[in-house]
Design a protein around this motif. Sequence first.
Motif, mmCIF file in Angstrom:
data_model
loop_
_atom_site.group_PDB
_atom_site.id
_atom_site.type_symbol
_atom_site.label_atom_id
_atom_site.label_comp_id
_atom_site.label_asym_id
_atom_site.label_seq_id
_atom_site.Cartn_x
_atom_site.Cartn_y
_atom_site.Cartn_z
ATOM 1 N N GLU A 124 -8.466 -64.688 26.581
ATOM 2 C CA GLU A 124 -7.210 -64.664 27.324
ATOM 3 C C GLU A 124 -7.034 -65.957 28.108
ATOM 4 O O GLU A 124 -7.912 -66.366 28.863
ATOM 5 C CB GLU A 124 -7.229 -63.464 28.273
ATOM 6 N N ARG A 125 -5.905 -66.596 27.888
ATOM 7 C CA ARG A 125 -5.511 -67.767 28.677
ATOM 8 C C ARG A 125 -4.082 -67.538 29.146
ATOM 9 O O ARG A 125 -3.128 -67.776 28.402
ATOM 10 C CB ARG A 125 -5.603 -69.042 27.847
ATOM 11 N N GLY A 126 -3.944 -67.065 30.362
ATOM 12 C CA GLY A 126 -2.606 -66.729 30.836
ATOM 13 C C GLY A 126 -2.002 -65.658 29.951
ATOM 14 O O GLY A 126 -2.516 -64.550 29.853
ATOM 15 N N THR A 127 -0.924 -66.006 29.264
ATOM 16 C CA THR A 127 -0.266 -65.044 28.374
ATOM 17 C C THR A 127 -0.629 -65.251 26.910
ATOM 18 O O THR A 127 -0.062 -64.593 26.038
ATOM 19 C CB THR A 127 1.257 -65.145 28.537
ATOM 20 N N LEU A 128 -1.570 -66.169 26.638
ATOM 21 C CA LEU A 128 -2.043 -66.377 25.269
ATOM 22 C C LEU A 128 -3.250 -65.478 25.030
ATOM 23 O O LEU A 128 -4.286 -65.625 25.693
ATOM 24 C CB LEU A 128 -2.433 -67.845 25.057
ATOM 25 N N ASN A 129 -3.114 -64.535 24.106
ATOM 26 C CA ASN A 129 -4.182 -63.582 23.826
ATOM 27 C C ASN A 129 -4.653 -63.691 22.385
ATOM 28 O O ASN A 129 -3.860 -63.911 21.477
ATOM 29 C CB ASN A 129 -3.714 -62.145 24.085
ATOM 30 N N MET A 130 -5.957 -63.524 22.202
ATOM 31 C CA MET A 130 -6.557 -63.529 20.874
ATOM 32 C C MET A 130 -7.683 -62.508 20.867
ATOM 33 O O MET A 130 -8.270 -62.202 21.917
ATOM 34 C CB MET A 130 -7.093 -64.925 20.531
ATOM 35 N N LEU A 131 -7.980 -61.971 19.694
ATOM 36 C CA LEU A 131 -9.100 -61.055 19.552
ATOM 37 C C LEU A 131 -10.142 -61.682 18.645
ATOM 38 O O LEU A 131 -9.831 -62.061 17.508
ATOM 39 C CB LEU A 131 -8.638 -59.715 18.958
ATOM 40 N N GLN A 132 -11.380 -61.833 19.159
ATOM 41 C CA GLN A 132 -12.491 -62.239 18.303
ATOM 42 C C GLN A 132 -12.986 -60.983 17.593
ATOM 43 O O GLN A 132 -13.595 -60.109 18.213
ATOM 44 C CB GLN A 132 -13.618 -62.875 19.111
ATOM 45 N N VAL A 133 -12.701 -60.906 16.311
ATOM 46 C CA VAL A 133 -12.946 -59.676 15.557
ATOM 47 C C VAL A 133 -14.413 -59.564 15.163
ATOM 48 O O VAL A 133 -14.961 -60.434 14.484
ATOM 49 C CB VAL A 133 -12.057 -59.642 14.294
ATOM 50 N N GLY A 134 -15.037 -58.485 15.613
ATOM 51 C CA GLY A 134 -16.388 -58.183 15.175
ATOM 52 C C GLY A 134 -16.389 -57.257 13.969
ATOM 53 O O GLY A 134 -17.275 -57.298 13.130
ATOM 54 N N ARG A 135 -15.358 -56.412 13.902
ATOM 55 C CA ARG A 135 -15.225 -55.487 12.769
ATOM 56 C C ARG A 135 -13.741 -55.270 12.510
ATOM 57 O O ARG A 135 -12.952 -55.107 13.436
ATOM 58 C CB ARG A 135 -15.903 -54.147 13.092
ATOM 59 N N GLY A 136 -13.360 -55.297 11.249
ATOM 60 C CA GLY A 136 -11.955 -55.099 10.918
ATOM 61 C C GLY A 136 -11.783 -54.715 9.466
ATOM 62 O O GLY A 136 -12.604 -55.046 8.610
ATOM 63 N N GLY A 137 -10.717 -53.995 9.181
ATOM 64 C CA GLY A 137 -10.432 -53.580 7.807
ATOM 65 C C GLY A 137 -9.216 -52.679 7.780
ATOM 66 O O GLY A 137 -8.487 -52.548 8.768
ATOM 67 N N LEU A 138 -8.975 -52.056 6.650
ATOM 68 C CA LEU A 138 -7.818 -51.191 6.478
ATOM 69 C C LEU A 138 -7.860 -50.024 7.456
ATOM 70 O O LEU A 138 -8.913 -49.413 7.684
ATOM 71 C CB LEU A 138 -7.767 -50.669 5.049
ATOM 72 N N GLY A 139 -6.706 -49.729 8.040
ATOM 73 C CA GLY A 139 -6.600 -48.606 8.950
ATOM 74 C C GLY A 139 -6.150 -47.348 8.230
ATOM 75 O O GLY A 139 -5.823 -47.375 7.036
ATOM 76 N N GLU A 140 -6.099 -46.256 8.972
ATOM 77 C CA GLU A 140 -5.675 -44.977 8.413
ATOM 78 C C GLU A 140 -4.232 -44.704 8.821
ATOM 79 O O GLU A 140 -3.873 -44.834 9.988
ATOM 80 C CB GLU A 140 -6.586 -43.851 8.898
ATOM 81 N N GLY A 141 -3.432 -44.332 7.849
ATOM 82 C CA GLY A 141 -2.036 -44.051 8.112
ATOM 83 C C GLY A 141 -1.127 -45.016 7.373
ATOM 84 O O GLY A 141 -1.574 -45.832 6.560
ATOM 85 N N ASP A 142 0.145 -44.894 7.647
ATOM 86 C CA ASP A 142 1.139 -45.720 6.979
ATOM 87 C C ASP A 142 1.553 -46.877 7.872
ATOM 88 O O ASP A 142 1.753 -46.716 9.088
ATOM 89 C CB ASP A 142 2.381 -44.885 6.631
ATOM 90 N N ALA A 143 1.679 -48.045 7.278
ATOM 91 C CA ALA A 143 2.097 -49.231 8.025
ATOM 92 C C ALA A 143 3.589 -49.163 8.311
ATOM 93 O O ALA A 143 4.385 -48.695 7.493
ATOM 94 C CB ALA A 143 1.766 -50.491 7.233
#
Length: 255
Positions: A120-139
């Motif tokens: 987080e830098r002020g209003t600039l946000n980023m996520l350092q992803v440790g785990r990620g993939g397809l979610g459950e449900g409809d996009a």
Amino acid sequence: MSTPAEDRFFIGWLGALPPALRLFIPLVMVALIAAFAVLGWTLSRAQDDPGTAAFRFDYRAQEVTGVLMSDPYPTVWVTNGTDRVPDNEMLLLAGQGKRGPNLGEAQDGDLVTVRGIVLERGTLNMLQVGRGGLGEGDATQLPALENLGRWQLTGEICDGKCLAGAMRPGTGLAHKACANLCLTGDVPPIFVSSAPLFPDIRDSEYLLVGGPDGGPMAGSLIAEVGKLVTIEGQVHRRGDLLIFNADPNTVETAR
């Protein structure tokens, strides 16, 4: 019998300081310490304030679900967020180290779930992803891409991860080598405008940089990282994210 001149000549292994030097040397030491303290303070005041950008480990790992935007770099339109990462936010993504996120088989428009640490830098946000993939449900549908026209912008190209808090300050020529490694590893580049472009739009000084074709940033622009430059290109808005499709043929060093 020693002479006055010999009394003032000091050889360390011969013993104590001559009387004439017992006051002079401590005074010189104090003066040097004071001079280096003033020099250090002066140099520190000449540096830009790195701000409060940081890994927000105090937030703990955050897990959110949203719709993936692949181009120009992986970004998630958050549809199921947290108290720290709210819904309806375009969240920039990076992987661990100097590379982009690993999202498995997820493709543009898919519903994904990502978990990691917020930068987080002020209003600039980023996520350092440790785990990620397809979610459950409809996009759901991504926000529409709004064309804001062609602009000539002055500012600096930075790697988004270090700028958002992985390094401090994460800007300038001193950070160029690190930034180049991040950008060649597909960390999202961010253009930091020297002045807000759209006062009514949040994050207006930060723009995700892409290429003229809507894909990743042109490789030739890596040579311009850390410099104050002027570049032309189309600016688009998707949700609360500004995207700058920078034309590498228009880059000039700003004066």
